[in-house]
Design a protein around this motif. Structure first.
Motif, PDB file in Angstrom:
ATOM      1  N   PRO A  20     -13.508  -8.323   9.831  1.00 35.16           N
ATOM      2  CA  PRO A  20     -14.010  -7.573   8.683  1.00 35.16           C
ATOM      3  C   PRO A  20     -14.194  -8.451   7.463  1.00 35.16           C
ATOM      4  O   PRO A  20     -13.431  -9.379   7.229  1.00 35.16           O
ATOM      5  N   GLN A  21     -15.244  -8.162   6.708  1.00 38.14           N
ATOM      6  CA  GLN A  21     -15.427  -8.810   5.417  1.00 38.14           C
ATOM      7  C   GLN A  21     -14.755  -7.898   4.381  1.00 38.14           C
ATOM      8  O   GLN A  21     -15.349  -6.977   3.857  1.00 38.14           O
ATOM      9  N   LEU A  22     -13.481  -8.133   4.171  1.00 39.67           N
ATOM     10  CA  LEU A  22     -12.713  -7.251   3.311  1.00 39.67           C
ATOM     11  C   LEU A  22     -13.146  -7.398   1.867  1.00 39.67           C
ATOM     12  O   LEU A  22     -13.205  -8.504   1.340  1.00 39.67           O
ATOM     13  N   PRO A  23     -13.454  -6.288   1.207  1.00 38.40           N
ATOM     14  CA  PRO A  23     -13.931  -6.353  -0.174  1.00 38.40           C
ATOM     15  C   PRO A  23     -12.862  -6.857  -1.128  1.00 38.40           C
ATOM     16  O   PRO A  23     -11.661  -6.732  -0.878  1.00 38.40           O
ATOM     17  N   ALA A  24     -13.329  -7.408  -2.235  1.00 39.87           N
ATOM     18  CA  ALA A  24     -12.410  -7.994  -3.207  1.00 39.87           C
ATOM     19  C   ALA A  24     -11.437  -6.974  -3.768  1.00 39.87           C
ATOM     20  O   ALA A  24     -10.312  -7.326  -4.144  1.00 39.87           O
ATOM     21  N   ASP A  25     -11.838  -5.700  -3.816  1.00 39.90           N
ATOM     22  CA  ASP A  25     -10.948  -4.710  -4.425  1.00 39.90           C
ATOM     23  C   ASP A  25      -9.777  -4.339  -3.533  1.00 39.90           C
ATOM     24  O   ASP A  25      -8.919  -3.543  -3.920  1.00 39.90           O
ATOM     25  N   LEU A  26      -9.703  -4.931  -2.350  1.00 37.83           N
ATOM     26  CA  LEU A  26      -8.534  -4.738  -1.489  1.00 37.83           C
ATOM     27  C   LEU A  26      -7.612  -5.949  -1.531  1.00 37.83           C
ATOM     28  O   LEU A  26      -6.646  -6.028  -0.777  1.00 37.83           O
ATOM     29  N   ARG A  27      -7.910  -6.873  -2.415  1.00 36.36           N
ATOM     30  CA  ARG A  27      -7.075  -8.054  -2.591  1.00 36.36           C
ATOM     31  C   ARG A  27      -6.554  -8.071  -4.023  1.00 36.36           C
ATOM     32  O   ARG A  27      -7.260  -7.726  -4.963  1.00 36.36           O
ATOM     33  N   ALA A  28      -5.307  -8.457  -4.170  1.00 36.28           N
ATOM     34  CA  ALA A  28      -4.680  -8.425  -5.491  1.00 36.28           C
ATOM     35  C   ALA A  28      -5.388  -9.358  -6.469  1.00 36.28           C
ATOM     36  O   ALA A  28      -5.686 -10.505  -6.149  1.00 36.28           O
TER      37      ALA A  28
ATOM     38  N   GLY B  30      -2.797  -2.854  -8.029  1.00 37.79           N
ATOM     39  CA  GLY B  30      -2.408  -3.227  -9.381  1.00 37.79           C
ATOM     40  C   GLY B  30      -3.563  -3.182 -10.360  1.00 37.79           C
ATOM     41  O   GLY B  30      -3.473  -2.555 -11.427  1.00 37.79           O
ATOM     42  N   GLN B  31      -4.664  -3.845  -9.990  1.00 33.89           N
ATOM     43  CA  GLN B  31      -5.801  -3.855 -10.911  1.00 33.89           C
ATOM     44  C   GLN B  31      -6.477  -2.490 -10.998  1.00 33.89           C
ATOM     45  O   GLN B  31      -7.024  -2.108 -12.032  1.00 33.89           O
ATOM     46  N   LYS B  32      -6.437  -1.706  -9.904  1.00 32.72           N
ATOM     47  CA  LYS B  32      -7.074  -0.389  -9.939  1.00 32.72           C
ATOM     48  C   LYS B  32      -6.314   0.559 -10.870  1.00 32.72           C
ATOM     49  O   LYS B  32      -6.921   1.270 -11.676  1.00 32.72           O
ATOM     50  N   VAL B  33      -4.988   0.574 -10.765  1.00 33.08           N
ATOM     51  CA  VAL B  33      -4.188   1.433 -11.643  1.00 33.08           C
ATOM     52  C   VAL B  33      -4.319   0.969 -13.092  1.00 33.08           C
ATOM     53  O   VAL B  33      -4.463   1.779 -14.013  1.00 33.08           O
ATOM     54  N   SER B  34      -4.292  -0.353 -13.293  1.00 36.73           N
ATOM     55  CA  SER B  34      -4.349  -0.892 -14.655  1.00 36.73           C
ATOM     56  C   SER B  34      -5.696  -0.651 -15.316  1.00 36.73           C
ATOM     57  O   SER B  34      -5.756  -0.217 -16.474  1.00 36.73           O
ATOM     58  N   GLN B  35      -6.767  -0.932 -14.593  1.00 35.25           N
ATOM     59  CA  GLN B  35      -8.093  -0.920 -15.215  1.00 35.25           C
ATOM     60  C   GLN B  35      -8.883   0.368 -15.000  1.00 35.25           C
ATOM     61  O   GLN B  35      -9.763   0.685 -15.804  1.00 35.25           O
TER      62      GLN B  35
END
Length: 280
Positions: free
Chosen positions: A7-15, A78-83
């Motif tokens: 899979p080409q995992l999207p950046a939003d699944l990486r911290a 982390g970035q999803k909750v924060s931003q």
């Protein structure tokens, strides 16, 4: 074992720690142990956290007694909750929302992990019959992560986990169809702590939730094995072949031991504490 595309995992699944307000350094509790040098209650900042939300010992966590931090992954929560959830407002600048932010973080973290597994499942050609269901469930899970703090805290997370897990199990069975009749490879939830499995043929094995703490998997064939939830803390993966393994995560690798000869699926990083050269 059948080949599958990675899979080409999207950046939003990486911290993305630079876009996060160090939620993993504040929200969880940890106890002084082999994993953490000190005890910290939930909702209290770690003593190593600096004013700019950076870890003061990030480059020397293991040597400073915090190996537990090196095996943690928020899968982009982390970035999803924060931003997104809190619109870029940090908990220091808005202390009234801090508690709610810390409560929301683990909910989103679990949903993001599910997105990781669902994304992997959608890359498996053997599971093509399930792709429509997987895509719908992935879309639903993504929508849930974008909910308000109130919606996230009211979510029946266990029910959603069960729904996803059922579909992932069906996915796993399709991928491992050639080995389902082999009882020796059906080790779901097995107690394999310290097991001597050097050179073992575990290709296509069901190791979901297996306890492999400290197990010797040197040179083992783990191609196509289902490793979701397997506890690999201290397991020796030197020279093991994990290519094509199903539902592997980076934290599992970080918790294990390996070497330069360990074969990893594309998209995974060789942990920094593994030797960079192969032993003769």
């Amino acid at each position: 074992m059948s080949e599958h595309r990675e899979p080409q995992l999207p950046a939003d699944l990486r911290a993305d720690c630079g876009s996060c307000f160090a939620l993993c350094c504040v929200a969880p509790a940890f106890t002084a142990s082999a994993d953490f040098a000190a005890t910290k209650p939930a909702g209290k900042p770690c003593g190593n956290l600096s004013a700019d939300f950076r870890c003061g010992i990030h480059t020397r966590l293991r040597g400073s007694g915090y190996p537990g931090c090196t095996v943690y992954d928020c899968f982009g929560a982390g970035q999803k909750v924060s931003q997104v959830t809190f619109g870029g407002q940090d908990w220091r600048g808005a202390p009234r929302t801090a508690r709610r932010m810390f409560e929301v973080f683990p909910v989103v973290r679990d949903l993001q992990e599910l997105l990781w597994y669902l994304t992997q499942a959608l890359a498996l050609p053997q599971a093509e019959p399930l792709h429509p269901e997987l895509a719908l469930l992935r879309e639903r899970t993504e929508r849930l992560t974008l909910g308000s703090p109130e919606e996230l805290l009211a979510l029946d997370a266990n029910a959603h986990w069960q729904a996803v897990n059922e579909l992932l199990l069906r996915t796993s069975e399709l991928v491992r169809a050639d080995t389902l009749a082999d009882r020796k490879k059906q080790r779901r939830g097995a107690d394999l702590v310290g097991a001597r499995l050097a050179g073992a043929d575990l290709a296509g094995a069901n190791l979901r939730g297996a306890y492999l703490i400290g197990a010797d998997l040197t040179g083992a064939d783990l191609r196509g094995a289902d490793l979701i939830g397997a506890d690999l803390r201290g397991a020796n993966l030197s020279r093991a072949d994990l290519t094509g393994s199903v539902f592997l995560t980076q934290p599992q690798l970080e918790a294990a031991k390996g070497d330069a000869a360990t074969r990893l699926p594309p998209g995974f990083s060789r942990p920094g504490h593994w030797p960079v050269r192969q032993h003769s």
